[in-house]
Design an enzyme around this catalytic site. Structure first.
Site, PDB file in Angstrom:
ATOM      1  N   CYS A  48      -1.841  -4.402  -8.104  1.00  0.00           N
ATOM      2  CA  CYS A  48      -0.842  -4.245  -7.039  1.00  0.00           C
ATOM      3  C   CYS A  48      -1.327  -5.120  -5.886  1.00  0.00           C
ATOM      4  CB  CYS A  48      -0.792  -2.772  -6.641  1.00  0.00           C
ATOM      5  SG  CYS A  48       0.085  -2.420  -5.107  1.00  0.00           S
ATOM      6  N   HIS A  49      -0.415  -5.534  -5.024  1.00  0.00           N
ATOM      7  CA  HIS A  49      -0.857  -6.445  -3.957  1.00  0.00           C
ATOM      8  C   HIS A  49      -1.872  -5.783  -3.017  1.00  0.00           C
ATOM      9  CE1 HIS A  49       0.314 -10.546  -2.347  1.00  0.00           C
ATOM     10  NE2 HIS A  49      -0.855 -10.222  -1.831  1.00  0.00           N
ATOM     11  N   THR A  50      -1.830  -4.459  -2.914  1.00  0.00           N
ATOM     12  CA  THR A  50      -2.784  -3.763  -2.036  1.00  0.00           C
ATOM     13  C   THR A  50      -4.230  -4.040  -2.480  1.00  0.00           C
ATOM     14  OG1 THR A  50      -1.074  -2.091  -1.756  1.00  0.00           O
ATOM     15  CG2 THR A  50      -3.260  -1.534  -0.952  1.00  0.00           C
ATOM     16  N   HIS A  70      -5.937   0.724  -8.433  1.00  0.00           N
ATOM     17  CA  HIS A  70      -5.357   2.047  -8.167  1.00  0.00           C
ATOM     18  C   HIS A  70      -4.093   2.289  -8.968  1.00  0.00           C
ATOM     19  CE1 HIS A  70      -3.285  -0.682  -5.460  1.00  0.00           C
ATOM     20  NE2 HIS A  70      -2.281   0.174  -5.457  1.00  0.00           N
ATOM     21  N   GLU A  71      -3.609   1.286  -9.714  1.00  0.00           N
ATOM     22  CA  GLU A  71      -2.402   1.489 -10.520  1.00  0.00           C
ATOM     23  C   GLU A  71      -2.878   1.549 -11.969  1.00  0.00           C
ATOM     24  OE1 GLU A  71       1.446  -0.555  -9.220  1.00  0.00           O
ATOM     25  OE2 GLU A  71       1.073  -1.518 -11.136  1.00  0.00           O
ATOM     26  N   CYS A 100      -3.266  18.279  -2.301  1.00  0.00           N
ATOM     27  CA  CYS A 100      -4.172  19.429  -2.496  1.00  0.00           C
ATOM     28  C   CYS A 100      -3.377  20.682  -2.840  1.00  0.00           C
ATOM     29  CB  CYS A 100      -5.040  19.646  -1.260  1.00  0.00           C
ATOM     30  SG  CYS A 100      -4.173  20.441   0.129  1.00  0.00           S
ATOM     31  N   CYS A 103      -2.363  22.430   1.937  1.00  0.00           N
ATOM     32  CA  CYS A 103      -2.311  22.136   3.378  1.00  0.00           C
ATOM     33  C   CYS A 103      -0.864  22.178   3.898  1.00  0.00           C
ATOM     34  CB  CYS A 103      -2.946  20.771   3.655  1.00  0.00           C
ATOM     35  SG  CYS A 103      -1.932  19.387   3.144  1.00  0.00           S
ATOM     36  N   CYS A 106       1.279  19.475   2.238  1.00  0.00           N
ATOM     37  CA  CYS A 106       1.625  19.767   0.848  1.00  0.00           C
ATOM     38  C   CYS A 106       2.654  20.892   0.764  1.00  0.00           C
ATOM     39  CB  CYS A 106       0.372  20.098   0.047  1.00  0.00           C
ATOM     40  SG  CYS A 106      -0.655  18.649  -0.264  1.00  0.00           S
ATOM     41  N   CYS A 114      -0.826  14.495   2.460  1.00  0.00           N
ATOM     42  CA  CYS A 114      -1.811  15.587   2.356  1.00  0.00           C
ATOM     43  C   CYS A 114      -2.940  15.411   3.370  1.00  0.00           C
ATOM     44  CB  CYS A 114      -2.373  15.598   0.935  1.00  0.00           C
ATOM     45  SG  CYS A 114      -3.720  16.757   0.704  1.00  0.00           S
ATOM     46  N   ARG A 118      -4.884  12.321   1.833  1.00  0.00           N
ATOM     47  CA  ARG A 118      -4.009  11.175   2.142  1.00  0.00           C
ATOM     48  C   ARG A 118      -4.811   9.887   2.028  1.00  0.00           C
ATOM     49  NH1 ARG A 118      -2.223  11.554   8.331  1.00  0.00           N
ATOM     50  NH2 ARG A 118      -1.585  13.595   7.591  1.00  0.00           N
ATOM     51  N   CYS A 178       1.626   3.421  -9.034  1.00  0.00           N
ATOM     52  CA  CYS A 178       1.770   2.983  -7.635  1.00  0.00           C
ATOM     53  C   CYS A 178       3.108   2.276  -7.429  1.00  0.00           C
ATOM     54  CB  CYS A 178       0.617   2.086  -7.170  1.00  0.00           C
ATOM     55  SG  CYS A 178       0.927   1.508  -5.477  1.00  0.00           S
ATOM     56  N   ARG A 373       4.262  -7.440 -12.576  1.00  0.00           N
ATOM     57  CA  ARG A 373       3.021  -6.725 -12.837  1.00  0.00           C
ATOM     58  C   ARG A 373       2.286  -7.344 -14.032  1.00  0.00           C
ATOM     59  NH1 ARG A 373       2.724  -5.248  -8.179  1.00  0.00           N
ATOM     60  NH2 ARG A 373       2.505  -3.064  -7.586  1.00  0.00           N
TER      61      ARG A 373
HETATM   62  N1  LIG Z   1       3.439   1.967   1.187  1.00  0.00           N
HETATM   63  C1  LIG Z   1       2.962   2.104  -0.051  1.00  0.00           C
HETATM   64  O1  LIG Z   1       2.785   3.218  -0.543  1.00  0.00           O
HETATM   65  C2  LIG Z   1       2.683   0.895  -0.878  1.00  0.00           C
HETATM   66  C3  LIG Z   1       2.413   1.030  -2.251  1.00  0.00           C
HETATM   67  C4  LIG Z   1       2.260  -0.125  -3.009  1.00  0.00           C
HETATM   68  C5  LIG Z   1       2.320  -1.368  -2.436  1.00  0.00           C
HETATM   69  N2  LIG Z   1       2.533  -1.474  -1.094  1.00  0.00           N
HETATM   70  C6  LIG Z   1       2.673  -2.774  -0.436  1.00  0.00           C
HETATM   71  O2  LIG Z   1       3.955  -3.281  -0.774  1.00  0.00           O
HETATM   72  C7  LIG Z   1       3.946  -4.704  -0.664  1.00  0.00           C
HETATM   73  C8  LIG Z   1       4.508  -5.340  -1.920  1.00  0.00           C
HETATM   74  O3  LIG Z   1       3.613  -5.144  -3.011  1.00  0.00           O
HETATM   75  P1  LIG Z   1       3.811  -5.969  -4.382  1.00  0.00           P
HETATM   76  O4  LIG Z   1       2.719  -5.527  -5.278  1.00  0.00           O
HETATM   77  O5  LIG Z   1       5.240  -5.899  -4.821  1.00  0.00           O
HETATM   78  O6  LIG Z   1       3.491  -7.460  -3.846  1.00  0.00           O
HETATM   79  P2  LIG Z   1       3.988  -8.892  -4.384  1.00  0.00           P
HETATM   80  O7  LIG Z   1       3.025  -9.881  -3.843  1.00  0.00           O
HETATM   81  O8  LIG Z   1       4.215  -8.861  -5.843  1.00  0.00           O
HETATM   82  O9  LIG Z   1       5.415  -9.078  -3.670  1.00  0.00           O
HETATM   83  C9  LIG Z   1       5.543  -9.366  -2.302  1.00  0.00           C
HETATM   84  C10 LIG Z   1       6.720 -10.341  -2.137  1.00  0.00           C
HETATM   85  O10 LIG Z   1       6.966 -10.499  -0.736  1.00  0.00           O
HETATM   86  C11 LIG Z   1       7.319 -11.853  -0.493  1.00  0.00           C
HETATM   87  N3  LIG Z   1       7.068 -12.149   0.911  1.00  0.00           N
HETATM   88  C12 LIG Z   1       5.886 -12.296   1.566  1.00  0.00           C
HETATM   89  N4  LIG Z   1       6.088 -12.539   2.873  1.00  0.00           N
HETATM   90  C13 LIG Z   1       7.435 -12.540   3.068  1.00  0.00           C
HETATM   91  C14 LIG Z   1       8.263 -12.726   4.224  1.00  0.00           C
HETATM   92  N5  LIG Z   1       7.745 -12.954   5.419  1.00  0.00           N
HETATM   93  N6  LIG Z   1       9.601 -12.635   4.041  1.00  0.00           N
HETATM   94  C15 LIG Z   1      10.144 -12.410   2.825  1.00  0.00           C
HETATM   95  N7  LIG Z   1       9.408 -12.219   1.707  1.00  0.00           N
HETATM   96  C16 LIG Z   1       8.061 -12.297   1.826  1.00  0.00           C
HETATM   97  C17 LIG Z   1       6.409 -12.617  -1.460  1.00  0.00           C
HETATM   98  O11 LIG Z   1       6.909 -13.929  -1.714  1.00  0.00           O
HETATM   99  C18 LIG Z   1       6.467 -11.727  -2.704  1.00  0.00           C
HETATM  100  O12 LIG Z   1       7.502 -12.083  -3.578  1.00  0.00           O
HETATM  101  C19 LIG Z   1       2.497  -5.067  -0.366  1.00  0.00           C
HETATM  102  O13 LIG Z   1       2.350  -5.187   1.036  1.00  0.00           O
HETATM  103  C20 LIG Z   1       1.725  -3.864  -0.862  1.00  0.00           C
HETATM  104  O14 LIG Z   1       0.461  -3.736  -0.239  1.00  0.00           O
HETATM  105  C21 LIG Z   1       2.729  -0.367  -0.316  1.00  0.00           C
HETATM  106 ZN   LIG Z   2      -0.390  -0.204  -5.024  1.00  0.00          ZN
HETATM  107 ZN   LIG Z   3      -2.625  18.812   0.958  1.00  0.00          ZN
END
Ligand SMILES: NC(=O)c1ccc[n+]([C@@H]2O[C@H](COP(=O)([O-])OP(=O)(O)OC[C@H]3O[C@@H](n4cnc5c(N)ncnc54)[C@H](O)[C@@H]3O)[C@@H](O)[C@H]2O)c1
Ligand SMILES: [Zn+2]
Ligand SMILES: [Zn+2]
Length: 380
Positions: A48-50, A70-71, A100, A103, A106, A114, A118, A178, A373
């Protein structure tokens, strides 16, 4: 019962020794699970990108050496003291944010934040005793978001594991741990578009396309995909995205382009990029009076969201979500059932597959913006 119960397990893990340097497959020692912990044999993981942000550590706190990931999907090997609702052999999905079940969060219907479990991106140790369960020659290797799935075995708090249908194919439902649940839930649980409405999705990676899928399921009539990478548009057609906007094609802010396309703004927007400017655009492109924007992308640690307060006074709503507001243990098993009942397709999100020894290829693909993915098979 496995003869590894209570023993240290030696296995392969991909260790991030330094920011931005290729991961190294090492033999690590994985300690047995302690109270309320579970040791899991990971069979599949995906990137994942994270993971990439915390590996690059450009806009995040560097914590190294660390086992990212994490995925994933796996099988319980053994459980620590006090674990009653999981047993060896159970099929599980790890989740970076836990539940949990006790809390105030939850117990609340509205929150999945959580108090105990969290997401914490800077902690590299278990919450029970502040120690790591991974080591190499006695030197600790840090955990990542309580999951560290780039290892053949990992130790996870029981509250960060969803027990799922044992018939679900782990090489597919892995992506629900994820990205896909996050995007789907961001739309269905948080943005909640009405039938016939317009939805803009910023970022057409796996998370964004899952958000688009949520919009399609909710009956949105226009789903506008926004991305800077034009190669995303072809792929996105399979996900119900009806129109595409590349901000680079215009000499005005993309929120103005979207407002013109939709007679004043979209009804809902979901931001899945992690870019602060895209977050601001995603908010400013929603219609006044009723528009709702949902932020999903993980920002840099020093980012500041700036908009004129009048944008809020004009009755727009700004929201954010982790994991699409799903409670991992309570809700994720039913998302897996959506796949089992063919209400949700996962195959189209899995565009690449590599063996664990080639895990760095998955990073290269994501950095090049290729595919959605990449499934990493731990047995190869
Ligand atoms: N909040 C959460 O729970 C959670 C969970 C998972 C992932 N995320 C986040 O979600 C985001 C996406 O994850 P992913 O795995 O799909 O990533 P990814 O890299 O596969 O996709 C991101 C896309 O965003 C585009 N992009 C980047 N900057 C841009 C802009 N300024 N304008 C338009 N498009 C733009 C990229 O070209 C790409 O296609 C990441 O920031 C990731 O960390 C958050
Ligand atoms: Zn993720
Ligand atoms: Zn909890």
């Amino acid at each position: 019962m496995a003869d590894t119960v209570g023993q240290v397990i030696k296995c392969r893990a991909a260790v991030a020794w330094e920011a931005g340097k290729p991961l190294v497959i090492e033999e690590v020692e994985v300690a047995p699970p302690q109270a309320m912990e579970v040791r899991v044999k990971i069979l599949f993981t995906s990137l994942c990108h994270t993971d990439v942000y915390f590996w690059e550590a450009k806009g995040q706190t560097p914590v190294f050496p660390r086992i990212l990931g994490h995925e994933a999907a796996g099988i319980v090997e053994s459980v620590g003291e006090g674990v009653t609702d999981l047993e060896p052999g159970d099929h599980v999905l790890p989740v970076f944010t836990g539940e949990c079940k006790e809390c105030d969060h939850c117990r609340s219907e509205e929150s999945n934040m959580c108090r105990l479990l969290r997401i914490n991106v800077d902690r590299g140790v278990m919450i029970g005793d502040g120690q790591s369960r991974f080591s190499i020659n006695g030197k600790p290797i840090y955990h990542f978001v309580g999951t560290s799935t780039f290892s053949e075995y990992t130790v996870i708090h029981v509250g960060c594991l969803a027990k799922i249908n044992p018939l679900a194919p782990l090489d597919k439902v892995c992506v629900l741990s994820c990205g896909i649940s996050t995007g789907l839930g961001a739309t269905l649980n948080v943005a909640k578009p009405k039938k016939g409405s317009s939805v803009a999705v910023f970022g057409l990676g796996a998370v964004g396309l899952a958000a688009a899928e949520g919009a399609r399921i909710a009956g949105a009539s226009r789903i506008i995909g926004v991305d800077l990478n034009p190669s995303r548009f072809e792929e996105a057609k399979k996900f119900g995205v009806t129109e595409f906007v590349n901000p680079k094609d215009y000499d005005k802010p993309v929120q103005e382009v979207l407002a013109e396309m939709t007679d004043g703004g979209v009804d809902r927007s979901v931001e899945c990029t992690g870019n602060i400017n895209a977050m601001i655009s995603a908010f400013e492109c929603v219609h006044d009076g009723w528009g709702v924007a949902v932020l999903v992308g993980v920002p840099h640690k020093d980012d500041v969201f700036k908009t004129h307060p009048m944008n809020l006074l004009n009755e727009r709503t700004l929201k954010g979500t982790f994991f699409g507001n799903y409670k991992p243990r309570t809700d994720l098993p039913s998302v897996v059932e959506k796949y089992m009942n063919e209400e949700l397709e996962l195959e189209k999100f899995i565009t690449h597959e590599v063996s664990f020894s080639e895990i760095n290829k998955a990073f290269e693909l994501m950095l090049r913006g290729e595919g959605l993915r990449c499934l990493i098979r731990m047995d190869a």
